[in-house]
Each structure stands twice: as structure tokens, then as C-alpha cells.
Design a protein around this motif. Structure first.
Motif, PDB file in Angstrom:
ATOM      1  N   LYS A  87      13.145   9.764  39.908  1.00  0.00           N
ATOM      2  CA  LYS A  87      13.225  11.215  38.934  1.00  0.00           C
ATOM      3  C   LYS A  87      13.646  12.212  39.614  1.00  0.00           C
ATOM      4  O   LYS A  87      14.402  13.039  39.051  1.00  0.00           O
ATOM      5  CB  LYS A  87      11.689  10.994  38.536  1.00  0.00           C
ATOM      6  CG  LYS A  87      11.280   9.893  37.437  1.00  0.00           C
ATOM      7  CD  LYS A  87       9.950  10.196  36.776  1.00  0.00           C
ATOM      8  CE  LYS A  87       9.624   9.432  35.593  1.00  0.00           C
ATOM      9  NZ  LYS A  87       8.317   9.674  35.090  1.00  0.00           N
ATOM     10  N   MET A  88      13.275  12.700  40.684  1.00  0.00           N
ATOM     11  CA  MET A  88      13.766  13.653  41.639  1.00  0.00           C
ATOM     12  C   MET A  88      15.067  13.321  41.920  1.00  0.00           C
ATOM     13  O   MET A  88      15.810  14.408  41.641  1.00  0.00           O
ATOM     14  CB  MET A  88      12.828  13.920  42.917  1.00  0.00           C
ATOM     15  CG  MET A  88      11.380  14.302  42.714  1.00  0.00           C
ATOM     16  SD  MET A  88      11.408  15.770  41.714  1.00  0.00           S
ATOM     17  CE  MET A  88      12.200  16.944  43.202  1.00  0.00           C
ATOM     18  N   LYS A 105      17.150  11.840  40.037  1.00  0.00           N
ATOM     19  CA  LYS A 105      18.090  12.165  38.847  1.00  0.00           C
ATOM     20  C   LYS A 105      17.967  13.609  38.685  1.00  0.00           C
ATOM     21  O   LYS A 105      19.103  14.163  37.995  1.00  0.00           O
ATOM     22  CB  LYS A 105      17.203  11.344  37.769  1.00  0.00           C
ATOM     23  CG  LYS A 105      17.795  11.735  36.207  1.00  0.00           C
ATOM     24  CD  LYS A 105      16.992  10.948  35.397  1.00  0.00           C
ATOM     25  CE  LYS A 105      17.713  11.318  34.006  1.00  0.00           C
ATOM     26  NZ  LYS A 105      16.718  10.826  32.946  1.00  0.00           N
ATOM     27  N   LYS A 106      17.062  14.309  38.734  1.00  0.00           N
ATOM     28  CA  LYS A 106      16.945  15.618  38.639  1.00  0.00           C
ATOM     29  C   LYS A 106      17.972  16.457  39.369  1.00  0.00           C
ATOM     30  O   LYS A 106      18.761  17.439  38.707  1.00  0.00           O
ATOM     31  CB  LYS A 106      15.606  16.270  38.798  1.00  0.00           C
ATOM     32  CG  LYS A 106      15.469  17.823  38.512  1.00  0.00           C
ATOM     33  CD  LYS A 106      14.122  18.216  38.602  1.00  0.00           C
ATOM     34  CE  LYS A 106      13.891  19.582  37.936  1.00  0.00           C
ATOM     35  NZ  LYS A 106      12.441  20.296  38.560  1.00  0.00           N
ATOM     36  N   GLN A 154      21.759  18.323  38.053  1.00  0.00           N
ATOM     37  CA  GLN A 154      22.007  19.524  38.193  1.00  0.00           C
ATOM     38  C   GLN A 154      23.368  19.683  38.625  1.00  0.00           C
ATOM     39  O   GLN A 154      24.317  20.610  38.572  1.00  0.00           O
ATOM     40  CB  GLN A 154      21.229  20.213  39.207  1.00  0.00           C
ATOM     41  CG  GLN A 154      21.277  21.724  39.693  1.00  0.00           C
ATOM     42  CD  GLN A 154      21.377  22.689  38.557  1.00  0.00           C
ATOM     43  OE1 GLN A 154      20.517  22.593  37.641  1.00  0.00           O
ATOM     44  NE2 GLN A 154      22.206  23.719  38.734  1.00  0.00           N
ATOM     45  N   LYS A 182      18.521  17.521  30.166  1.00  0.00           N
ATOM     46  CA  LYS A 182      18.566  18.284  31.418  1.00  0.00           C
ATOM     47  C   LYS A 182      17.847  19.920  30.979  1.00  0.00           C
ATOM     48  O   LYS A 182      17.300  20.656  31.753  1.00  0.00           O
ATOM     49  CB  LYS A 182      19.815  18.750  32.058  1.00  0.00           C
ATOM     50  CG  LYS A 182      20.012  19.689  33.092  1.00  0.00           C
ATOM     51  CD  LYS A 182      21.588  19.894  33.572  1.00  0.00           C
ATOM     52  CE  LYS A 182      21.531  21.047  34.617  1.00  0.00           C
ATOM     53  NZ  LYS A 182      21.365  22.194  33.910  1.00  0.00           N
TER      54      LYS A 182
END
Length: 229
Positions: free
Chosen positions: A28-29, A31-32, A36, A173
């Protein structure tokens, strides 16, 4: 001794669950961070330009959501508790249905009758919606015949220069942004005018599809790990 064996078995299962959860959180991190990067720098660009939303690749556009999509607020049959509005027809989308899904919404707990659907806003498979009440800013692509109440908006009549998955991920996002724009009343609500006037970056269609493919592959990995957990 049997107590100890039972505890050892359950402990090993808990450890396996913990390792899976750690993988899920790390993905998940990832993907974040990818979101960005992809929504600001794109894929393989060397030249950038300054815009009101920051630096973006030179061949990208800055558009308001109203320029690429109609934004339609949902509606509810009244009185909402009248049983004649419910039956085996269109899915009746609730926020719990959305939060329990990932990219696509394929089932709902409740359903409307044909009469109920006639007094709501109908969404078709492939339509993109987003929550705007209480839990604000959660997008989902509907993969069934359904209806939405006034706690959701429908993004319909999309421009042929917009990929629906790209828009889904862009909304995802910016979930915290939309949540912060909510206005307090009986409960927090997001005005549709704010959504329509929101500016966003828009790459060429081919690059939109590539960005969506990358993020979809990460989501598929997350879903696989969650299923194993």
C-alpha cells in the motif's frame, strides 16, 4: 503438553497472518508513492512546465472536472423506508458496499424495485461514482445495474479523451483533498460544485491507460495478499 501444542499451532498461524499484513502495508505504501510520482511526473518525461497545480509534463493538460465529465448527484425515493421502493431489481449502493470493495462494485446488500429505481439515479456497468456524504471521496467503478442516493455523485458522459480507470485512480489519490472540502451540517457533505471546479492533470489517453495499468497491477497484488491472509 497438549495446551502447549495447541498454542504453538495458533501462534504459528498468527505469525503468518502478521507477515501477510506487513506485506499488504508495504505494498500500500508502494502504491501511494507510485501515485504521487505517476500523477505529477508521468512515465519517462524529461521536459516539464509550471501550472497552477504544479509542474507537469509539457504534453499534459490541466482541466476542470466539468470539462471532461458531467457530475450528477444521486437521489432517493421518498419516503425512504417505504417498502414498495425495494425489491429484487437495481442494486442500492450504500457506503458500506463501497468500502468493502476495491476497484469494482459487483454486489450490494440492498436492492430497489423498478418503482424505486425510477425515483433514483440509475448507474450502469462501467460508470464511475464517488461518495460525497459522511465518508467523503471514495470512488468506485460500478460493475452492475445499480442506483445511487444523494450521498454519491455519478461521473457520466466522460470525454472520449479520458480513461475511466485513470480518473478512478486520480480521485482515489485525492480522497483526502475532497474529504477536507466537505461542509459540516447534520453530517459532512461535499458540494458538487466543488467537484466540478476541481482542476486535475490530464495526460494523453495512451499514457492514462499505462498509468492505470501500473496501479491496477499493484491493486491486484494487494488483493491477492489479502485473500491469502
Amino acid at each position: 503438553p497438549e495446551q502447549k501444542k495447541i498454542a504453538e499451532i495458533l501462534l504459528s498461524v498468527d505469525e503468518a497472518i502478521g507477515k501477510k499484513q506487513e506485506i499488504i502495508e508495504k505494498t500500500k505504501m508502494l502504491k501511494k508513492g507510485l501515485m504521487q510520482e505517476l500523477f505529477t511526473h508521468g512515465i519517462g518525461h524529461k521536459k516539464f512546465k509550471k501550472t497552477e497545480i504544479g509542474k507537469i509534463p509539457v504534453d499534459w493538460e490541466v482541466v476542470e472536472i466539468r470539462e471532461i465529465s458531467r457530475v450528477t448527484r444521486g437521489a432517493s425515493p421518498r419516503p425512504i423506508r417505504d417498502q414498495k421502493y425495494f425489491g429484487d431489481g437495481h442494486g442500492w449502493v450504500r457506503i458500506s458496499d463501497v468500502t468493502n470493495s476495491n476497484i469494482y462494485l459487483r454486489e450490494t446488500k440492498d436492492h430497489l424495485s423498478n418503482l424505486g429505481a425510477s425515483k433514483s439515479i440509475i448507474v450502469k456497468p462501467g460508470n464511475l461514482i464517488m461518495s460525497i456524504c459522511a465518508t467523503i471521496g471514495k470512488p468506485i467503478i460500478v460493475d452492475m445495474d445499480a442506483c445511487i442516493h444523494d450521498g454519491f455523485v455519478l461521473f457520466n458522459d466522460l470525454s472520449d479523451q479520458v480513461d475511466v480507470l485513470y480518473l478512478f485512480y486520480w480521485l482515489q489519490k485525492n480522497e483526502s483533498y475532497f474529504s477536507n472540502q466537505g461542509q459540516y451540517g447534520t453530517q459532512k457533505n461535499l458540494n458538487t460544485g466543488i467537484i466540478k471546479n476541481t482542476t486535475m492533470s490530464l495526460p494523453p489517453l495512451s499514457e492514462q491507460k499505462k498509468i492505470a495499468e501500473i496501479l491496477t497491477s499493484v491493486d491486484e497484488e494487494i488483493e491477492k495478499e489479502m485473500a491469502q491472509k
